[in-house]
Write an enzyme that holds these catalytic residues in place. Structure first.
Site, PDB file in Angstrom:
ATOM      1  N   LYS A  80       7.679  -3.449  -2.635  1.00 41.60           N
ATOM      2  CA  LYS A  80       7.525  -2.333  -3.579  1.00 41.60           C
ATOM      3  C   LYS A  80       8.907  -1.797  -3.929  1.00 41.60           C
ATOM      4  O   LYS A  80       9.798  -1.763  -3.075  1.00 41.60           O
ATOM      5  CB  LYS A  80       6.668  -1.256  -2.904  1.00 41.60           C
ATOM      6  CG  LYS A  80       6.394  -0.028  -3.730  1.00 41.60           C
ATOM      7  CD  LYS A  80       5.472   0.918  -2.943  1.00 41.60           C
ATOM      8  CE  LYS A  80       5.153   2.189  -3.692  1.00 41.60           C
ATOM      9  NZ  LYS A  80       4.245   3.076  -2.933  1.00 41.60           N
ATOM     10  N   SER A 155       0.037   4.523  -5.255  1.00 43.14           N
ATOM     11  CA  SER A 155       1.166   4.135  -6.072  1.00 43.14           C
ATOM     12  C   SER A 155       1.602   2.678  -5.907  1.00 43.14           C
ATOM     13  O   SER A 155       2.325   2.163  -6.761  1.00 43.14           O
ATOM     14  CB  SER A 155       2.353   5.044  -5.750  1.00 43.14           C
ATOM     15  OG  SER A 155       2.757   4.868  -4.418  1.00 43.14           O
ATOM     16  N   SER A 179      -1.200   5.448  -0.617  1.00 40.89           N
ATOM     17  CA  SER A 179      -0.666   4.479  -1.578  1.00 40.89           C
ATOM     18  C   SER A 179      -0.742   3.005  -1.228  1.00 40.89           C
ATOM     19  O   SER A 179      -0.564   2.181  -2.108  1.00 40.89           O
ATOM     20  CB  SER A 179       0.778   4.813  -1.921  1.00 40.89           C
ATOM     21  OG  SER A 179       0.777   5.761  -2.936  1.00 40.89           O
TER      22      SER A 179
HETATM   23  N1  GLN Z   1      -1.726   9.639  -4.750  1.00 43.68           N
HETATM   24  C1  GLN Z   1      -0.929  10.305  -3.782  1.00 43.68           C
HETATM   25  C2  GLN Z   1       0.197  11.064  -4.441  1.00 43.68           C
HETATM   26  O1  GLN Z   1       0.345  10.930  -5.598  1.00 43.68           O
HETATM   27  C3  GLN Z   1      -0.405   9.338  -2.757  1.00 43.68           C
HETATM   28  C4  GLN Z   1       0.816   8.626  -3.143  1.00 43.68           C
HETATM   29  C5  GLN Z   1       1.437   7.861  -2.019  1.00 43.68           C
HETATM   30  O2  GLN Z   1       0.820   7.611  -0.995  1.00 43.68           O
HETATM   31  N2  GLN Z   1       2.700   7.508  -2.200  1.00 43.68           N
HETATM   32  O3  GLN Z   1       0.909  11.775  -3.828  1.00 43.68           O
END
Ligand code: GLN
Length: 480
Positions: A80, A155, A179
């Site tokens: 990532k 994400s 994420s």
């Molecule tokens: N959807 C969550 C956020 O936007 C989790 C994102 C993540 O785990 N990086 O914060």
């Protein structure tokens, strides 16, 4: 020679050992699949020449027998775009890091490479890992390989689709509030987030430092387990790395039956898609039929979970992201004669809307007049949630939850930020309490879109998590 979709790393290594396959064939095969699935926009950068070269070197080492091959020999992995890899670009899906190249590798990446893994490319994600559908990336959205007009989740959306489209065996992502687990659920894969502190965060771009953890997306439990074991462990570069070993004091029932709990309040949640609710209960029945104990627990703090998570992560993000000022990294607006003007213009143009929203929110909740009302209160709630969770895990082997209230939504659906935040209702608990958590495939809705089941165990009890997950996978397979 094409690698089967259901091949585990052990199967790949068997083929490599008996000469059925070489690392070079393997890399060529994946590169071809990357090319074929280009429209999905999973990759930001493909390390084609470099991974071919590395494959050749590994093949030579194997043929010469000069040393035993590493534990991840044959594992082709994508990263990532928040994980540092020396000499490679790193941008967190953001314009503000345009042109930035990392000078060092994340500890996790170094450990993978030391065991002969091949890094094939850098994959797309939401900007600074803030999002749930991969629509906030400066490189544009990623498409779900199974339903290209749908989001892959986020994400780590690029990570999920990279595995879903068979362009790599595994992908390393990050999980601050779901994420790796949520996109795994949207793409019919396994997503695993270890306990906070298990894998060094050195070389992981910080979003919310007391929540962030490196995680993995893949198809097979055993592959995830092995690569997790390679990456985890203390690191002198990360003072928050855990030093405790697996919890030794709580044994499984001697007859192998599991004590499982599910959160009733989660199952009566108004936004839960009926097919997910149904499949979840069916799964519980199957577990009971196999002799496992399944009990419901109630969670009266459930409604605080999203506000608590978003107040705290925004606060931490506002502080972490203050370093992107146009001086030290990446993008800078030219033509400003005043320092403040340059900061303002760089940050205004360099960050996307969602990231700016969170910086503003975080700055607000940390401001003198509101600190106690928001930040301090959210910290207290986090503590209460943690105490409640620890009570459950002292009694049960695992806590079960759906992974998401719905299946993947359509690309460009125009959901409001709050709607998207609310969709994290089941995923943020694990990060609030620091527990390890995993999403495994559970079923498909009437449009054939997949959804997952989430398993959580006590902090640092990854061993139990893998045990429970493999048991559940067996029960699912027997049902087929
Ligand atoms: N959807 C969550 C956020 O936007 C989790 C994102 C993540 O785990 N990086 O914060």
């Amino acid at each position: 020679m094409v690698v089967g979709r259901d091949w585990t790393l052990a199967r790949i290594q068997e083929a490599l050992s008996n000469g059925e396959l070489t690392c070079e064939n393997l890399v060529e095969d994946y590169l071809l699949k990357i090319e074929e699935s280009k429209d999905l926009n999973a990759y930001i950068e493909v390390f084609a020449a470099e991974s071919r070269r590395r494959a050749r070197i590994l093949d030579e080492i194997f043929q010469s027998g000069e040393r035993p091959m590493g534990r991840l020999w044959g594992a082709v992995i994508s990263l990532k775009d928040v994980i540092a890899y020396a000499g490679h670009k790193l941008t967190a899906g953001s314009k503000i890091l345009e042109g930035y190249e990392s000078l060092f590798s994340a500890t996790a990446v170094e450990r993978l490479i030391a065991e002969d893994a091949i890094i094939i490319g850098r994959v797309n994600c939401d900007e600074f890992a803030m999002g749930s559908d991969n629509e906030t990336s400066v490189y544009g959205p990623v498409r779900n390989a199974q339903a290209p007009d749908h989001v892959p989740g986020g994400s780590s959306g690029g990570s999920a689709v990279a595995v879903q489209a068979n362009t790599c065996l595994l992908s390393v992502g990050s999980d601050t509030g779901g994420s790796v687990r949520q996109p795994a659920s949207f793409c019919d894969l396994i997503g695993f987030k270890p306990s906070y502190g298990r894998i060094s965060r050195h070389g992981l771009i910080a979003y919310a430092s007391s929540f962030d953890q490196i995680g993995l997306i893949g198809r097979e439990l055993e592959d995830l387990k092995l690569s997790y074991e390679v990456m985890q462990g203390q690191d002198e570069y990360d003072g928050t790395c855990a030093t405790s070993e697996m919890l030794p004091n709580r044994k499984m029932n001697s007859n192998g039956s599991m004590r499982l709990a599910y959160i009733e309040d989660a199952m009566t949640h108004a936004g839960l898609q009926p097919e997910i609710q149904h499949a979840f209960h069916k799964n519980l029945e199957d577990l009971e039929a196999e002799g496992h104990q399944v009990e419901k627990i109630s969670f009266d703090l459930m409604e605080y979970i999203i506000p608590c998570y978003y107040v705290l992560t925004a606060a931490e993000a506002s502080s972490n992201l203050s370093r992107y000022d146009g001086i030290r990294y990446g993008y800078r607006v030219e033509g400003s004669s005043q320092l403040d003007d340059m900061y303002t213009k760089t940050r205004t143009r360099g960050f996307g809307t969602e990231v700016k929203r969170r910086i503003l929110l975080g700055t607000f909740v940390l401001s003198v007049g509101y600190y106690d009302a928001y930040f301090a209160k959210a910290q207290k709630i986090r503590r209460l949630i943690k105490e409640q969770f620890d009570g459950w895990t002292s009694q049960y082997d695992a806590v079960l939850l759906p992974m998401t209230p719905t299946t993947a939504w359509k690309l460009g659906s125009g959901k409001s930020p709050v709607e998207i935040y609310l969709a994290d209702i089941y995923s943020v608990l694990a990060n609030l309490v620091g527990a390890p958590a995993m999403s495994i495939p559970l079923g498909k809705d009437r449009d054939q879109l997949p959804f997952g089941l989430q398993i959580l165990t006590a902090e640092f009890d990854e061993e139990r998590l893998f045990f429970v997950a493999s048991h559940m996978r067996k029960i699912q397979q027997n049902r087929l």
